[in-house]
Design an enzyme around this catalytic site. Structure first.
Site, short mmCIF file in Angstrom:
data_model
loop_
_atom_site.label_atom_id
_atom_site.label_comp_id
_atom_site.label_asym_id
_atom_site.label_seq_id
_atom_site.Cartn_x
_atom_site.Cartn_y
_atom_site.Cartn_z
CG MET A 52 -2.00 -1.11 1.10
SD MET A 52 -3.51 -0.79 2.05
CE MET A 52 -2.87 -0.67 3.70
N GLY A 53 2.13 1.09 -0.40
CA GLY A 53 3.01 2.24 -0.51
C GLY A 53 3.66 2.61 0.80
CG LEU B 275 7.32 1.24 -1.18
CD1 LEU B 275 8.04 0.89 -2.47
CD2 LEU B 275 6.39 0.11 -0.76
CB ALA C 140 14.49 -1.28 5.19
N GLY C 141 11.60 -2.89 5.02
CA GLY C 141 10.91 -4.17 5.05
C GLY C 141 10.32 -4.53 3.70
CG HIS C 142 7.14 -2.17 1.98
ND1 HIS C 142 7.05 -1.03 2.73
CD2 HIS C 142 5.93 -2.79 2.08
CE1 HIS C 142 5.84 -0.95 3.27
NE2 HIS C 142 5.14 -2.00 2.89
CG ASP D 154 1.30 -6.88 8.24
OD1 ASP D 154 0.60 -6.23 9.04
OD2 ASP D 154 2.21 -6.37 7.57
CB VAL E 26 12.82 -5.75 7.88
CG1 VAL E 26 14.00 -4.78 7.93
CG2 VAL E 26 13.05 -6.82 6.81
NE ARG F 242 -1.58 0.62 10.18
CZ ARG F 242 -2.78 1.16 10.00
NH1 ARG F 242 -3.08 2.29 10.62
NH2 ARG F 242 -3.67 0.58 9.23
#
Length: 284
Positions: free
Chosen positions: A30-31, A33, A35-37, A150, A176, A187
């Site tokens: 969902m944008g 972004l 480092a996890g993404h 998640d 991460v 968030r």
């Protein structure tokens, strides 16, 4: 990397890749972004010939309109962050592409969607399951990459892909964390400096509780102590703090089989979630 906004343009590219015998990976986001993404994108690029990153703030998974309105929207900086990683497409559909007029179908997964975020956010996982199913079909992906932060979402998506005979294989990737242990999340951008300094207590409390239950302590007393630790540190309302089986997500009273400890709590008006694995204790 191309930015694609319509299903027709996306399909034209994926069909050409298929004719060339290439594999496709997708990273749904969902944008906003972080480092996890990007770790998911990096793995997808290592395991597939072509990679699509999707960016769609899905209204169907928000049960709170205010939360939807506040969700960060940072397409330009997201595209810039992706540039070094080698993704082929950033797919950015609008609401009309995803849910055209007359749209009337919902994908619902029972069992693993119940309780935890499914209990605190009614309809949330129906929205997740519906949009993810559509994204798998639109991208024609062989593999899809999701973070373990998640974890309930990961199990919901895994279940739907299995139950609906989708060809897309679900790949779960480790959470991460920031250097101070806070799980990376879009968030986190909404926390002020004071709240950001408090937030890492979440990881510390979960790790201590997990170690205690792995040593044989009952969940009830361990979780009561963890709630006290969170309150003393300045955390707000706790939506849930529960020990659940892995991967069935059934409530547990003792860590006598593989499990995870799940938390959702509020801080500075922001709902933060995290989870850690709990190794089963060796009973005497």
């Amino acid at each position: 990397m191309k930015i694609i906004r319509t299903k027709a343009d996306l399909r034209a590219l994926t069909e050409s890749w298929r004719r060339a015998g290439e594999t496709i990976g997708v990273v749904p986001t969902m944008g906003a972004l972080h480092a996890g993404h990007l770790s998911l994108v990096e793995r997808a690029c290592a395991e597939n010939d072509r990679v699509i990153v999707t960016l769609f703030v899905n209204p169907k998974q928000f049960n709170n309109p205010e939360d939807l309105a506040k969700y960060p929207r940072t397409e330009d900086s997201d595209a810039e962050k992706l540039t070094p990683y080698g993704a082929d497409i950033l797919y950015v559909p609008d609401g009309a592409q995803m849910y055209p007029e007359g749209f009337a179908t919902t994908v619902s997964v029972t069992g693993v969607s119940e309780g935890l975020c499914g209990g605190a956010r009614p309809g949330h996982f129906d929205g997740v399951a519906t949009v993810v199913t559509k994204l798998f079909l639109q991208t024609d992906a062989d593999r899809a990459y999701f973070g373990e932060k998640d974890y309930q979402q990961l199990q919901v998506v895994t279940r739907l892909a299995l139950d609906l005979d989708l060809k897309t294989r679900i790949v779960g990737c480790p959470t991460v964390r920031e250097d101070d242990g806070l799980a990376m999340s879009s968030r986190n951008l909404r926390l002020d400096d004071s709240a950001r300094a408090t937030a890492p207590v979440i990881g510390r409390v979960l790790d201590r509780a997990a170690a205690s239950m792995s040593a044989g302590q009952p969940a009830e007393e361990t979780l009561a102590r963890a709630r006290e630790d969170l309150a003393r540190a300045g955390m707000g309302e706790v939506d849930y703090l529960e020990l659940r089986g892995d991967p069935d997500l059934k409530l547990m009273t003792h860590a006598d089989r593989p499990a995870r400890l799940f938390l959702a709590a509020w801080l500075d008006g922001v709902r933060l979630i995290d989870n850690v694995a709990v190794a089963p204790y060796a009973s005497q």
